[in-house]
Design an enzyme around this catalytic site. Sequence first.
Site, short mmCIF file in Angstrom:
data_model
loop_
_atom_site.label_atom_id
_atom_site.label_comp_id
_atom_site.label_asym_id
_atom_site.label_seq_id
_atom_site.Cartn_x
_atom_site.Cartn_y
_atom_site.Cartn_z
N GLU A 1 1.26 -1.16 0.05
CA GLU A 1 0.00 0.05 -0.11
C GLU A 1 1.02 1.19 -0.09
OE1 GLU A 1 -1.39 3.24 1.15
OE2 GLU A 1 -1.67 2.29 2.85
N CYS B 1 -1.96 8.24 4.20
CA CYS B 1 -2.21 8.11 2.67
C CYS B 1 -3.33 8.39 2.31
CB CYS B 1 -1.87 6.58 2.53
SG CYS B 1 -0.36 6.08 3.17
#
Length: 541
Positions: A293, A327
């Site tokens: 990720e 993020c």
Amino acid sequence: MSKGVFNVPVATNEPVLSYALGTPEREEVLSTYKNMYNNQIDVPMYIGCEQIMTENKKIITPPHDHQHVIGHFSYGDTNHVNQAIDAALKARETWVNMPWEHRVSIFLKAADLLAGPFRAKINAATMLAQSKNVFQAEIDAACELIDFFKFNAEYVTQLYQEQPESAPGMWNRLEHRPLEGFVFAITPFNFTSICANLCAAPAMMGNVVVWKPADTQVYSAKIIMDLFQAAGLPDGVINMITVDGPVAGDVIFKHKEFAGLHFTGSTGVFRHLWKEIGNNINIYTNYPRIVGETGGKDFIVAHKSAVAAEVATGISRGAFEYQGQKCSAASRAYIPSNIWQNVKIQLMEDVKSFKMGSPEDPSNFINAVISEVSFDRIASYIDFAKDADDAEIIAGGNYDKSKGYFVEPTVIVTTNPKFKSMCEEIFGPVITIYVYDEDKWEETLALVDETSEYALTGAIFSVDRYAIDQAMKALENAAGNFYINDKPTGAVVGQQPFGGARGSGTNDKAGSILNLLRWVSPRTIKETFVPPTDYRYPFLG
């Protein structure tokens, strides 16, 4: 030996404590924070049964008070990487044969320890060394990590219970073996829960792990290792090393028994590691599992029917909680001209009202960014906007690193939809807004989809259900986590499994059964009860 088919306790999300004035949890965490602030720790590497100290020490300082030393951690070298791999492979001999319910029990115990005696400790460590306010720390370090442990335990049982059909005269079975070799976990600074889960998820499935935390997260990483030990995790199952990234990679990615990479970090680093693995593919016993990720350039797009106050609040929370160091943080927004003025008024009032300072004061909504490197990078984007002819800073724009790495929450408005800060990941408290013609909804959706290489999170605000449906289709591949009338942050384990595609990663959805599937190698078994004794089929007659 007794046997049984076991159901783990039903997973439920951990309640988030309020930390309101006068509550016992507030008093406990602030007391723990103060004690940690006034004492120094020495963080070792955890390799097998040893806690290894080296002469090469690095200091640990709070980002909001970078002259104050709260500890040191030992920095290792190639030898320590090799020792960690050896310790992991040695532990594998017994760990893979441990009954699954005992593996799961360790992490369920870790969840209960975290909900109780470790809660203030893990939250205070995250506040102190990663500069999260108390509420952000509670959501991350305590609640989300508890949820990861409990829901993953439930997913393990679901995974093992899924079995194939069997025709008459045979019995088909499916088992999920741990990967051959060891898993390498590389974790970021910004989420304590992610750091622990990137190690724990493969381990729960019977794998052994070499873990390299970010240097800026080592303080809470020690608390995680203490938690694992208190929960009864055997030595060597998870080994924590603190070494330079290329030093670790040079050993690990050339090792025959490297079996998988569990990564959260930058897109550039992930692509480099993938290339290294590809270059060494002939070395490995198996094709390694690669789960990552990475970055995001997450969006908010409002329709002309949207409620201005809802949009402004989505920006204030989505862009500036934890200083935008998520993020998933909103980093670009597309606002229609008909509601812009009302959105602007509330947004500027919100930003003006933010208090900024140390996490020790819970009234501070904004704290420091993680490091001087991060500070300088964020400041460069703000300076670029100040000098640009096609952009204007309407809120914030100041920064100061004399005591801590403090950057004011900054709102940039641009007339250029491809302005630098509309396209590139900043990872800080900066959002750029493009005001579009309210009647150019379709064109704007196309713009949102094509502007960024990332596809992690995104949010749309609209009262018009036709517009929502249209955006869902137009932005189908633009975000792995998609939000309707909400900010694009705050995914909850078991409710919104997290991950994105394109330049944002492999979208293996942490906090779901999909992630656990990546850490096992299935074996199908067919048993025939009465085997044939003649090769001839009827058609040969």
